[in-house]
Design a protein around this motif. Structure first.
Motif, mmCIF file in Angstrom:
data_model
loop_
_atom_site.group_PDB
_atom_site.id
_atom_site.type_symbol
_atom_site.label_atom_id
_atom_site.label_comp_id
_atom_site.label_asym_id
_atom_site.label_seq_id
_atom_site.Cartn_x
_atom_site.Cartn_y
_atom_site.Cartn_z
ATOM 1 N N MET A 1 0.833 -1.191 0.000
ATOM 2 C CA MET A 1 0.000 0.000 0.000
ATOM 3 C C MET A 1 0.874 1.248 0.000
ATOM 4 N N MET A 2 1.939 1.236 0.813
ATOM 5 C CA MET A 2 2.839 2.385 0.872
ATOM 6 C C MET A 2 3.560 2.584 -0.465
ATOM 7 N N LEU A 3 3.945 1.491 -1.115
ATOM 8 C CA LEU A 3 4.604 1.589 -2.415
ATOM 9 C C LEU A 3 3.667 2.217 -3.444
ATOM 10 N N PHE A 4 2.418 1.757 -3.489
ATOM 11 C CA PHE A 4 1.459 2.321 -4.430
ATOM 12 C C PHE A 4 1.116 3.771 -4.087
ATOM 13 N N LEU A 5 1.108 4.096 -2.801
ATOM 14 C CA LEU A 5 0.881 5.479 -2.396
ATOM 15 C C LEU A 5 2.017 6.370 -2.877
ATOM 16 N N GLY A 6 3.243 5.886 -2.776
ATOM 17 C CA GLY A 6 4.385 6.634 -3.277
ATOM 18 C C GLY A 6 4.315 6.837 -4.782
ATOM 19 N N LEU A 7 3.932 5.800 -5.501
ATOM 20 C CA LEU A 7 3.791 5.930 -6.955
ATOM 21 C C LEU A 7 2.682 6.912 -7.316
ATOM 22 N N THR A 8 1.619 6.923 -6.512
ATOM 23 C CA THR A 8 0.548 7.898 -6.725
ATOM 24 C C THR A 8 1.077 9.315 -6.547
ATOM 25 N N MET A 9 1.891 9.523 -5.526
ATOM 26 C CA MET A 9 2.465 10.849 -5.295
ATOM 27 C C MET A 9 3.403 11.243 -6.432
ATOM 28 N N LEU A 10 4.145 10.285 -6.986
ATOM 29 C CA LEU A 10 5.012 10.569 -8.126
ATOM 30 C C LEU A 10 4.193 11.018 -9.325
ATOM 31 N N VAL A 11 3.113 10.320 -9.612
ATOM 32 C CA VAL A 11 2.252 10.685 -10.743
ATOM 33 C C VAL A 11 1.622 12.059 -10.505
ATOM 34 N N MET A 12 1.213 12.325 -9.263
ATOM 35 C CA MET A 12 0.649 13.639 -8.953
ATOM 36 C C MET A 12 1.684 14.739 -9.172
ATOM 37 N N GLY A 13 2.930 14.480 -8.781
ATOM 38 C CA GLY A 13 3.993 15.454 -8.995
ATOM 39 C C GLY A 13 4.245 15.715 -10.470
ATOM 40 N N LEU A 14 4.240 14.657 -11.267
ATOM 41 C CA LEU A 14 4.438 14.827 -12.709
ATOM 42 C C LEU A 14 3.294 15.610 -13.339
ATOM 43 N N GLN B 1 3.385 19.289 -15.310
ATOM 44 C CA GLN B 1 2.748 19.544 -16.600
ATOM 45 C C GLN B 1 1.847 20.767 -16.551
ATOM 46 N N LYS B 2 1.209 20.994 -15.396
ATOM 47 C CA LYS B 2 0.341 22.163 -15.237
ATOM 48 C C LYS B 2 1.143 23.444 -15.059
ATOM 49 N N GLY B 3 2.435 23.307 -14.747
ATOM 50 C CA GLY B 3 3.277 24.474 -14.548
ATOM 51 C C GLY B 3 3.407 24.894 -13.098
ATOM 52 N N GLN B 4 2.920 24.095 -12.181
ATOM 53 C CA GLN B 4 3.016 24.405 -10.757
ATOM 54 C C GLN B 4 4.211 23.639 -10.182
ATOM 55 N N LYS B 5 5.371 24.268 -10.276
ATOM 56 C CA LYS B 5 6.601 23.577 -9.885
ATOM 57 C C LYS B 5 6.705 23.363 -8.382
ATOM 58 N N GLY B 6 6.141 24.256 -7.585
ATOM 59 C CA GLY B 6 6.215 24.112 -6.131
ATOM 60 C C GLY B 6 5.531 22.851 -5.651
ATOM 61 N N TYR B 7 4.295 22.644 -6.091
ATOM 62 C CA TYR B 7 3.560 21.436 -5.709
ATOM 63 C C TYR B 7 4.171 20.190 -6.344
ATOM 64 N N GLY B 8 4.738 20.349 -7.517
ATOM 65 C CA GLY B 8 5.397 19.225 -8.178
ATOM 66 C C GLY B 8 6.590 18.738 -7.382
ATOM 67 N N TRP B 9 7.444 19.678 -6.944
ATOM 68 C CA TRP B 9 8.607 19.293 -6.142
ATOM 69 C C TRP B 9 8.189 18.717 -4.802
ATOM 70 N N LEU B 10 7.158 19.285 -4.199
ATOM 71 C CA LEU B 10 6.668 18.766 -2.922
ATOM 72 C C LEU B 10 6.204 17.317 -3.076
ATOM 73 N N SER B 11 5.482 17.031 -4.134
ATOM 74 C CA SER B 11 5.008 15.669 -4.373
ATOM 75 C C SER B 11 6.175 14.712 -4.625
ATOM 76 N N ILE B 12 7.204 15.171 -5.329
ATOM 77 C CA ILE B 12 8.368 14.334 -5.592
ATOM 78 C C ILE B 12 9.102 14.022 -4.291
ATOM 79 N N VAL B 13 9.245 15.013 -3.415
ATOM 80 C CA VAL B 13 9.906 14.794 -2.123
ATOM 81 C C VAL B 13 9.102 13.817 -1.276
#
Length: 77
Positions: free
Chosen positions: A32-45, A49-61
């Motif tokens: 579940m934690m692995l899939f949650l992490g992958l979800t956060m990666l997709v959200m960051g990407l 794409q939307k141009g919101q780099k702050g939220y993108g970097w936060l999601s990647i971290v």
């Protein structure tokens, strides 16, 4: 494509979390934690794409942190 992948991963996370809560069997928690992490990666990407780099970097971290926790959970089993 990323939105579809995010929906599939989110449904997987919710299903695994629901299973753990209902049956009180937490053997699938690292998955579940692995899939949650992958979800956060997709959200960051998607945020990049939307141009919101702050939220993108936060999601990647957050993805990196959850991935670390997931790997730690796999090693402790």
């Amino acid at each position: 494509m990323l939105k579809f992948l995010q929906i599939i991963l989110s449904i997987t996370v919710i299903s695994l979390a629901g299973y753990g809560l209902i049956t009180e069997d937490f053997k699938f928690q690292p998955y579940m934690m692995l899939f949650l992490g992958l979800t956060m990666l997709v959200m960051g990407l998607r945020e990049f794409q939307k141009g919101q780099k702050g939220y993108g970097w936060l999601s990647i971290v957050v993805f990196i942190f959850i991935l670390f926790v997931s790997i730690k959970s796999f090693l402790l089993e």
